[in-house]
Design an enzyme around this catalytic site. Sequence first.
Site, PDB file in Angstrom:
ATOM      1  N   SER A 114       3.088  -5.799  -8.183  1.00  0.00           N
ATOM      2  CA  SER A 114       2.939  -4.710  -9.140  1.00  0.00           C
ATOM      3  C   SER A 114       3.812  -4.957 -10.379  1.00  0.00           C
ATOM      4  CB  SER A 114       3.269  -3.383  -8.452  1.00  0.00           C
ATOM      5  OG  SER A 114       2.847  -2.285  -9.218  1.00  0.00           O
ATOM      6  N   ASP A 168      -7.379  -0.370  -5.371  1.00  0.00           N
ATOM      7  CA  ASP A 168      -6.031  -0.096  -5.885  1.00  0.00           C
ATOM      8  C   ASP A 168      -6.066   1.110  -6.813  1.00  0.00           C
ATOM      9  OD1 ASP A 168      -3.493  -0.173  -7.139  1.00  0.00           O
ATOM     10  OD2 ASP A 168      -3.351  -2.320  -6.831  1.00  0.00           O
ATOM     11  N   HIS A 199      -3.037  -0.130  -3.084  1.00  0.00           N
ATOM     12  CA  HIS A 199      -1.863  -0.753  -3.708  1.00  0.00           C
ATOM     13  C   HIS A 199      -0.877  -1.093  -2.596  1.00  0.00           C
ATOM     14  CE1 HIS A 199       0.293  -1.777  -7.331  1.00  0.00           C
ATOM     15  NE2 HIS A 199       1.353  -1.109  -6.945  1.00  0.00           N
TER      16      HIS A 199
END
Length: 219
Positions: A114, A168, A199
């Site tokens: 991320s 996600d 995610h």
Amino acid sequence: MHDTLILEPAQPASASVIWLHGLGADRFDFQPVAEALQGVLPGVRFVLPQAPTRPVTLNGGWSMPSWYDIIALQPERAIDMAQLEESAGQVLTLIEAQRASGIPAARIFLAGFSQGGAVVLHTAFRRWAGELGGVLALSTYAPTFSADQQLGAIQQRHPVLCLHGRDDEVVPHALGRRAYDWLAARGVDVAWRDYPMGHEVVNEELRDIALWLAERLAD
């Protein structure tokens, strides 16, 4: 970098993976992943740095571990570029420390999840001019890739594995794919994998990472 977690392998280290966690997490977040990978990748040192704690505008100004402030999501993510550059500088320092320990640059890998992935993509393709073993970009995006940017021959040789969840809800699949497409268009040896996940990180993804690293470490 006194708060960096370093996981030494059972045998003398011959390669290193510098792995950055995501927003709101900490250096221990990927410790189980690193330890699992060391079980199948002997000789790999894992270096897990800690992001500084600071206010994040997008999260109501609450302070949390963050590689940079996220100011807004739309129309494109607006971020604090000075903080991103500061975080990239920390990664450069870690690369140099690994080189000083005897690990060649060609056996040093950058990985990030991320927000951490955004930092390593920026570092590898905008800040670091030398060789790298490769880049692992997990559930991430590339906020500093621009249409007019060209890459040098050494940067084009950085192998990259982009991994993303099709569901996600934090970093949209399309943003991850955009980073992949940008790298592919510039001749980078980049591969794309996506998974039926949000995610997060799943076992199938970890198997792909282990195989990808093993292939590059066998060279």
